[in-house]
Scaffold this motif. Structure first.
Motif, PDB file in Angstrom:
ATOM      1  N   ASP A 112       1.668   1.481  10.525  1.00 47.19           N
ATOM      2  CA  ASP A 112       2.178   2.844  10.445  1.00 47.19           C
ATOM      3  C   ASP A 112       2.846   3.257  11.758  1.00 47.19           C
ATOM      4  O   ASP A 112       3.924   3.863  11.757  1.00 47.19           O
ATOM      5  CB  ASP A 112       1.027   3.799  10.103  1.00 47.19           C
ATOM      6  CG  ASP A 112       1.501   5.168   9.706  1.00 47.19           C
ATOM      7  OD1 ASP A 112       2.532   5.256   9.005  1.00 47.19           O
ATOM      8  OD2 ASP A 112       0.841   6.158  10.104  1.00 47.19           O
ATOM      9  N   TYR A 113       2.236   2.916  12.889  1.00 48.73           N
ATOM     10  CA  TYR A 113       2.798   3.274  14.193  1.00 48.73           C
ATOM     11  C   TYR A 113       4.100   2.519  14.450  1.00 48.73           C
ATOM     12  O   TYR A 113       5.068   3.099  14.945  1.00 48.73           O
ATOM     13  CB  TYR A 113       1.796   2.984  15.308  1.00 48.73           C
ATOM     14  CG  TYR A 113       2.282   3.445  16.649  1.00 48.73           C
ATOM     15  CD1 TYR A 113       2.336   4.799  16.958  1.00 48.73           C
ATOM     16  CD2 TYR A 113       2.721   2.535  17.606  1.00 48.73           C
ATOM     17  CE1 TYR A 113       2.801   5.237  18.180  1.00 48.73           C
ATOM     18  CE2 TYR A 113       3.191   2.965  18.832  1.00 48.73           C
ATOM     19  CZ  TYR A 113       3.226   4.310  19.115  1.00 48.73           C
ATOM     20  OH  TYR A 113       3.695   4.735  20.321  1.00 48.73           O
ATOM     21  N   ASP A 130      10.700   0.043  16.866  1.00 48.23           N
ATOM     22  CA  ASP A 130       9.972  -0.647  15.802  1.00 48.23           C
ATOM     23  C   ASP A 130      10.297  -2.137  15.809  1.00 48.23           C
ATOM     24  O   ASP A 130       9.435  -2.971  15.516  1.00 48.23           O
ATOM     25  CB  ASP A 130      10.220  -0.019  14.433  1.00 48.23           C
ATOM     26  CG  ASP A 130      11.678  -0.023  14.007  1.00 48.23           C
ATOM     27  OD1 ASP A 130      12.562  -0.064  14.869  1.00 48.23           O
ATOM     28  OD2 ASP A 130      11.915   0.039  12.782  1.00 48.23           O
TER      29      ASP A 130
END
Length: 172
Positions: A112-113, A130
């Motif tokens: 999620d992070y 990301d």
């Protein structure tokens, strides 16, 4: 293990080592470029620092996930060598299951992070975070698989060879 899988595994391991060496070479070259620009040309540049940090992060996590062998991992050798092979196996099972549980529990938050970090980019090269932090998700999955494999070996009595302190080394 079938010979074809063994040879494929050796080939993949060698390519992982090659990739790790390429990352180290990249980091070194960029470091030299940074020194030349900063101290010889008096033109400080920031992208070199970014690449160095990214290479360091990826080298550590990628290397630990795919290149460093279990025998090269850090252990408390004084305690580990002082116990019997059965207790040593129990220590491997306990530590492996603990690590599997911790990595598995944290994995949804990690993913999620990493997904959340797509909104941020690096200052100079504008690389999405990301992409940069995705190696941690790969590392976490590799650690889960590795620790399950070590646990399996310890439960079935394989992989816990007699400890010989005269053969202990720094991994070199």
């Amino acid at each position: 293990m079938p010979p074809i899988l063994h040879s494929a595994g050796q080939w993949l391991y060698a390519r992982a080592e090659n990739l790790l060496a390429a990352m180290l070479a990249t980091m070194f070259i960029v470091f030299i470029v940074q020194i030349v620009f900063r101290y010889l040309l008096n033109l400080p540049i920031g992208w070199t620092h970014e690449i160095s940090v990214v290479m360091w992060l990826w080298m550590v996590l990628f290397g630990t996930a795919f290149v460093v062998r279990d025998s090269e991992e850090i252990r408390f050798d004084i305690l580990y060598s002082a116990v019997t092979p059965n207790i040593r196996r129990a220590m491997i099972v306990a530590s492996s299951l603990t690590l599997v549980a911790l990595f598995t529990i944290s994995l949804p938050a990690v993913i999620d992070y990493i997904a959340f970090m797509k909104v941020e980019k690096t200052a100079y090269l504008k690389i999405r975070f990301d992409y940069l932090y995705s190696i941690y998700g790969v590392f976490a999955l590799a650690m889960i698989v590795r620790q399950l494999h070590l646990c399996w070996q310890a439960v079935w009595g394989r992989g816990s060879e007699e400890f010989d302190p005269t053969k202990a080394s720094s991994g070199i």
